[in-house]
Write a protein that holds these residues in place. Structure first.
Motif, PDB file in Angstrom:
ATOM      1  N   ALA A  22       0.836  -1.206   0.000  1.00  0.00           N
ATOM      2  CA  ALA A  22       0.000   0.000   0.000  1.00  0.00           C
ATOM      3  C   ALA A  22       0.869   1.253   0.000  1.00  0.00           C
ATOM      4  O   ALA A  22       0.582   2.224  -0.717  1.00  0.00           O
ATOM      5  CB  ALA A  22      -0.936  -0.003   1.201  1.00  0.00           C
ATOM      6  N   SER A  23       1.934   1.235   0.779  1.00  0.00           N
ATOM      7  CA  SER A  23       2.840   2.382   0.841  1.00  0.00           C
ATOM      8  C   SER A  23       3.540   2.608  -0.497  1.00  0.00           C
ATOM      9  O   SER A  23       3.681   3.743  -0.949  1.00  0.00           O
ATOM     10  CB  SER A  23       3.871   2.172   1.948  1.00  0.00           C
ATOM     11  OG  SER A  23       4.758   3.253   2.013  1.00  0.00           O
ATOM     12  N   LEU A  24       3.973   1.512  -1.124  1.00  0.00           N
ATOM     13  CA  LEU A  24       4.636   1.640  -2.427  1.00  0.00           C
ATOM     14  C   LEU A  24       3.677   2.214  -3.462  1.00  0.00           C
ATOM     15  O   LEU A  24       4.070   3.002  -4.325  1.00  0.00           O
ATOM     16  CB  LEU A  24       5.158   0.281  -2.894  1.00  0.00           C
ATOM     17  CG  LEU A  24       6.322  -0.306  -2.087  1.00  0.00           C
ATOM     18  CD1 LEU A  24       6.610  -1.725  -2.541  1.00  0.00           C
ATOM     19  CD2 LEU A  24       7.561   0.564  -2.197  1.00  0.00           C
ATOM     20  N   GLY A  25       2.409   1.854  -3.359  1.00  0.00           N
ATOM     21  CA  GLY A  25       1.403   2.390  -4.268  1.00  0.00           C
ATOM     22  C   GLY A  25       1.055   3.838  -3.987  1.00  0.00           C
ATOM     23  O   GLY A  25       0.511   4.540  -4.837  1.00  0.00           O
ATOM     24  N   ALA A  26       1.370   4.300  -2.785  1.00  0.00           N
ATOM     25  CA  ALA A  26       1.084   5.684  -2.377  1.00  0.00           C
ATOM     26  C   ALA A  26       2.354   6.522  -2.343  1.00  0.00           C
ATOM     27  O   ALA A  26       2.535   7.355  -1.450  1.00  0.00           O
ATOM     28  CB  ALA A  26       0.408   5.682  -1.017  1.00  0.00           C
TER      29      ALA A  26
END
Length: 77
Positions: free
Chosen positions: A15-19
């Motif tokens: 999720a962090s990598l996507g954000a």
């Protein structure tokens, strides 16, 4: 609040990598703690879920995580 499992910590990193890497260092620290609790040596990531699924992106991710004490490998898809 309970400590996250390796699977939960891994999902939060996706999720962090996507954000755009939001709070990535804190999420790596949580993953490192989860790996220690579960007595695992490496975190396993699915390369198809990465924002940069190319060799350069994977190597950059491995290097960044290694600097923070987490060994990363990628599952064969």
């Amino acid at each position: 609040m309970s400590e996250p499992t390796v699977a939960e910590a891994t999902d939060s990193i996706y999720a962090s990598l996507g954000a755009n890497n939001a709070d990535i260092d804190a999420k790596i620290a949580a993953l490192k703690a989860a790996l220690t609790r579960e007595r695992l040596e490496q975190a396993v990531f699915d390369p198809t879920r990465l924002a940069q699924n190319n060799r350069s992106g994977r190597k950059l991710m491995q290097a960044y995580f290694r600097q923070r004490g987490v060994s990363v490998r990628f599952s064969a898809s």
